[in-house]
Design a protein around this motif. Structure first.
Motif, PDB file in Angstrom:
ATOM      1  N   ASP A 106      -6.106 -32.640 -17.993  1.00 33.54           N
ATOM      2  CA  ASP A 106      -6.643 -31.531 -18.790  1.00 33.54           C
ATOM      3  C   ASP A 106      -7.879 -31.968 -19.575  1.00 33.54           C
ATOM      4  O   ASP A 106      -8.258 -31.342 -20.558  1.00 33.54           O
ATOM      5  CB  ASP A 106      -5.574 -30.992 -19.747  1.00 33.54           C
ATOM      6  N   ARG A 107      -8.527 -33.052 -19.104  1.00 37.34           N
ATOM      7  CA  ARG A 107      -9.647 -33.633 -19.835  1.00 37.34           C
ATOM      8  C   ARG A 107     -11.009 -33.279 -19.290  1.00 37.34           C
ATOM      9  O   ARG A 107     -11.972 -33.180 -20.047  1.00 37.34           O
ATOM     10  CB  ARG A 107      -9.528 -35.171 -19.837  1.00 37.34           C
ATOM     11  N   ALA A 108     -11.128 -33.158 -17.965  1.00 39.12           N
ATOM     12  CA  ALA A 108     -12.476 -33.130 -17.393  1.00 39.12           C
ATOM     13  C   ALA A 108     -12.491 -32.463 -16.033  1.00 39.12           C
ATOM     14  O   ALA A 108     -11.452 -32.309 -15.372  1.00 39.12           O
ATOM     15  CB  ALA A 108     -13.012 -34.560 -17.264  1.00 39.12           C
ATOM     16  N   ILE A 109     -13.690 -32.082 -15.622  1.00 39.46           N
ATOM     17  CA  ILE A 109     -13.960 -31.649 -14.254  1.00 39.46           C
ATOM     18  C   ILE A 109     -14.936 -32.651 -13.646  1.00 39.46           C
ATOM     19  O   ILE A 109     -15.986 -32.939 -14.222  1.00 39.46           O
ATOM     20  CB  ILE A 109     -14.548 -30.232 -14.225  1.00 39.46           C
ATOM     21  N   ALA A 113     -11.116 -24.728 -15.290  1.00 44.58           N
ATOM     22  CA  ALA A 113     -10.800 -25.178 -16.645  1.00 44.58           C
ATOM     23  C   ALA A 113      -9.492 -24.580 -17.131  1.00 44.58           C
ATOM     24  O   ALA A 113      -8.654 -25.275 -17.736  1.00 44.58           O
ATOM     25  CB  ALA A 113     -11.939 -24.816 -17.593  1.00 44.58           C
ATOM     26  N   ASP A 114      -9.280 -23.298 -16.878  1.00 42.23           N
ATOM     27  CA  ASP A 114      -8.029 -22.668 -17.299  1.00 42.23           C
ATOM     28  C   ASP A 114      -6.830 -23.287 -16.590  1.00 42.23           C
ATOM     29  O   ASP A 114      -5.766 -23.490 -17.193  1.00 42.23           O
ATOM     30  CB  ASP A 114      -8.084 -21.165 -17.028  1.00 42.23           C
ATOM     31  N   ILE A 115      -6.986 -23.601 -15.310  1.00 42.88           N
ATOM     32  CA  ILE A 115      -5.901 -24.242 -14.565  1.00 42.88           C
ATOM     33  C   ILE A 115      -5.627 -25.643 -15.110  1.00 42.88           C
ATOM     34  O   ILE A 115      -4.477 -26.049 -15.282  1.00 42.88           O
ATOM     35  CB  ILE A 115      -6.245 -24.280 -13.062  1.00 42.88           C
ATOM     36  N   ALA A 116      -6.691 -26.391 -15.393  1.00 42.20           N
ATOM     37  CA  ALA A 116      -6.520 -27.752 -15.916  1.00 42.20           C
ATOM     38  C   ALA A 116      -5.732 -27.737 -17.219  1.00 42.20           C
ATOM     39  O   ALA A 116      -4.868 -28.603 -17.444  1.00 42.20           O
ATOM     40  CB  ALA A 116      -7.882 -28.405 -16.123  1.00 42.20           C
ATOM     41  N   ARG A 117      -6.003 -26.776 -18.087  1.00 42.74           N
ATOM     42  CA  ARG A 117      -5.315 -26.726 -19.381  1.00 42.74           C
ATOM     43  C   ARG A 117      -3.817 -26.476 -19.232  1.00 42.74           C
ATOM     44  O   ARG A 117      -3.038 -26.795 -20.132  1.00 42.74           O
ATOM     45  CB  ARG A 117      -5.956 -25.649 -20.250  1.00 42.74           C
ATOM     46  N   GLU A 118      -3.398 -25.919 -18.120  1.00 44.75           N
ATOM     47  CA  GLU A 118      -1.975 -25.660 -17.891  1.00 44.75           C
ATOM     48  C   GLU A 118      -1.195 -26.936 -17.547  1.00 44.75           C
ATOM     49  O   GLU A 118       0.019 -26.974 -17.713  1.00 44.75           O
ATOM     50  CB  GLU A 118      -1.801 -24.651 -16.746  1.00 44.75           C
ATOM     51  N   ARG A 119      -1.867 -27.943 -17.013  1.00 45.56           N
ATOM     52  CA  ARG A 119      -1.243 -29.211 -16.601  1.00 45.56           C
ATOM     53  C   ARG A 119      -0.062 -28.988 -15.645  1.00 45.56           C
ATOM     54  O   ARG A 119       1.005 -29.595 -15.791  1.00 45.56           O
ATOM     55  CB  ARG A 119      -0.787 -30.020 -17.818  1.00 45.56           C
ATOM     56  N   ILE A 120      -0.242 -28.152 -14.667  1.00 47.14           N
ATOM     57  CA  ILE A 120       0.830 -27.892 -13.707  1.00 47.14           C
ATOM     58  C   ILE A 120       0.396 -28.134 -12.265  1.00 47.14           C
ATOM     59  O   ILE A 120       1.189 -27.945 -11.349  1.00 47.14           O
ATOM     60  CB  ILE A 120       1.392 -26.460 -13.847  1.00 47.14           C
TER      61      ILE A 120
END
Length: 531
Positions: A426-429, A253-260
């Motif tokens: 950055d929306r979902a897993i 989740a933390d990685i997804a929020r970075e969008r990188i």
């Protein structure tokens, strides 16, 4: 091959019209062909009356008109990678439309950033056409992209390559041409702009969204325009072992929020064990060749090859989860900065290991779809759902509870399971439980999987008791996802989609279906419509 004259009059008349329209060679009536097209990765259904292979949009329109006149259902099929009965009918009076001959890349506009294709183009074909120009679509294919088509992926809402940053395929669509149930062609999204090029999706009300992820229930996609972006030249890869599910999902989740991150994939210990069994020395050598070729030759290729060899096969702890990432950068400084950010996020929560898996995935993104059988020849089928970043750990625990309820049947029938996990922007897993069990292969597997690979695998006798147990588990997993409020991509005829819809949304969808397809001939039963 059945004689059209032996069919009842409406069917025989339709077959003659279709043979006249397409040519007899593109109207498949043989029992084996019809049986093959009545199977997907997991299911076998009632064979269609005929399999049709149109060459262009006009022939697709003609097919639909013939079907409408004779009351026959139309089942559109792309690359056939569905495991949710997405293109399988429930009745014999149906026509399967194989879009594989609509496979031209029509126009590439690098300056304005779009590409138009016929919807039977595979993702590998599209990638190969764009690569020399230094561009690609934002989402650039599922793992089955060697066979998966652009139209099929848009119908099913596919994701993987590029999805860590750019989400599912629908977010890359600019415009569509769709053959409706009366045979007319609707041009929606950017294609609605009659005076200009298809450079901008919103041209008044965005009707194109209605035909993304529709499972072919509203029409047959024949032409698509997708966004283009410039390929980022610098790639970096990372892999980690993570001790437990909660730590893994928090890190994802933390990685997804970075969008990188362009791609992020993770495995639970169960699936990790399967992947390690699948590896052979021949596959090691092939993977090494792909990685070295992707590195561009010379010293860099030798260095990358050495890293893969030194990493070996023992870098993954089968008792832990593993996380694999690929990121991109415009230059080395940007890529290295992003790499540093990811390592900082993982510090104290994961242990870094050799990044062999993401390197191999990126070096050969469109591999053969051999993973549709287990490493010992077992049958394979997944279920999936996407949940909010904050809900993934809770969802995983709920799914594990489903397996515990079926533990006795799993033990009795030798049913194994694992999980594939990835992020959707950055929306979902996305959580994809997969099941393996000993059972006979289908005609689908014999025709679709690599023949040399199949020859090395043991085979099993038919195991209907295990298959029925697997289906009960899948239904319970799908029900669990529904209760969690998860989003399903490849809906088909498997997921209880209508139950998850707000009543107002269900009523609106039903009204749209009735307006566009009053006879209910267009892929009846998909999305729970037109049964």
């Amino acid at each position: 091959m059945p004689d059209p004259a032996a069919l009842r009059p409406p069917e025989s008349d339709a077959i003659r019209e279709l043979q006249s329209l397409l040519g007899a060679g593109h109207v498949l009536l043989g029992e084996e062909d019809r049986s093959f097209y009545a199977q997907d990765v997991h299911h076998a259904a009632v064979p269609p009356l005929a399999v049709l292979r149109p060459a262009d949009a006009e022939e697709v329109s003609g097919i639909v008109r013939v079907a409408g006149r004779h009351g026959l259902a139309v089942l559109p099929r792309g690359g056939g990678m569905s495991y949710t009965r997405g293109y399988l009918g429930d009745r014999r009076d149906a026509l399967t439309v194989d879009l594989g001959r609509l496979n031209r890349v029509l126009d590439i506009n690098v300056e304005d950033g779009w590409v138009s294709v016929e919807c039977g183009v595979t993702w590998k074909q599209l990638h190969d056409a764009l690569a020399p120009l230094g561009v690609r679509t934002p989402f650039w294919g599922p793992l089955s992209g060697l066979r998966s088509t652009v139209g099929g992926a848009i119908s099913q809402g596919a994701l993987f390559l590029g999805s860590g940053t750019h989400g599912a395929v629908g977010e890359s669509v600019l415009g569509l041409d769709v053959v409706l149930a009366d045979g007319s062609i609707a041009r929606v999204g950017a294609h609605a702009n009659a005076q200009g090029g298809p450079f901008f999706r919103q041209f008044g009300p965005d009707l194109s969204a209605m035909f993304t992820h529709d499972c072919g229930a509203l029409g047959i996609k024949v032409r698509a325009t997708l966004r283009l972006l410039r390929v980022q030249p610098e790639l970096r890869h990372l892999s980690f072992n993570v001790a437990d599910a909660r730590s893994l999902f928090a890190l994802m989740a933390d990685i997804a929020r970075e969008r990188i991150v362009s791609e992020l994939v993770a495995f639970d210990p169960g699936l990790q064990k399967v992947r390690m069994k699948r590896v052979s020395l021949a596959e090691d050598a092939k993977a090494l060749g792909h990685v070295m070729k992707a590195a561009g030759g010379g010293l860099k290729a030798l260095q990358e090859g050495a890293r893969v060899v030194l990493g070996g096969r023992g870098f993954l702890d089968e008792a832990q989860f593993s996380l694999h990432l690929t990121l991109e950068g415009r230059d080395a400084a940007e890529a290295d900065a992003r790499l540093g950010r990811l390592r900082a996020l993982a510090a104290g929560r994961a242990s870094e290991v050799a990044a062999t898996i993401p390197k191999v995935l990126r070096a050969n993104p469109f591999a053969e779809v051999n993973s549709m059988l287990g490493p010992g020849g077992e049958r394979w089928v997944p279920v999936h759902g996407s949940v909010p970043l904050s809900a993934a750990a809770r969802a995983y625990e709920a799914l594990e509870a489903v397996y515990r309820r079926h533990a006795e049947a799993c033990g009795r029938h030798a049913i194994d399971h694992g999980y594939l996990l990835c992020i959707v922007g950055d929306r979902a897993i996305l959580i994809e439980p997969v099941l393996y069990w000993p059972d006979a292969r289908q005609l689908f597997h014999e025709r679709v999987l690599d023949a040399d690979y199949l020859a090395k695998l043991p085979s099993f006798a038919g195991n209907p008791a295990a298959r029925e147990a697997v289906e009960r588990i899948r239904v319970d997993l799908a029900r669990c996802f529904l209760e969690l409020g998860a989003v399903n991509f490849q809906i088909g005829r498997f997921y209880p989609y209508q139950e998850g819809l707000d009543p107002s949304a269900a009523a609106l969808l039903g009204a749209v279906k009735q307006l566009l397809d009053p006879q209910g001939i267009m892929n009846p039963g998909s999305l729970g419509l037109g049964r």
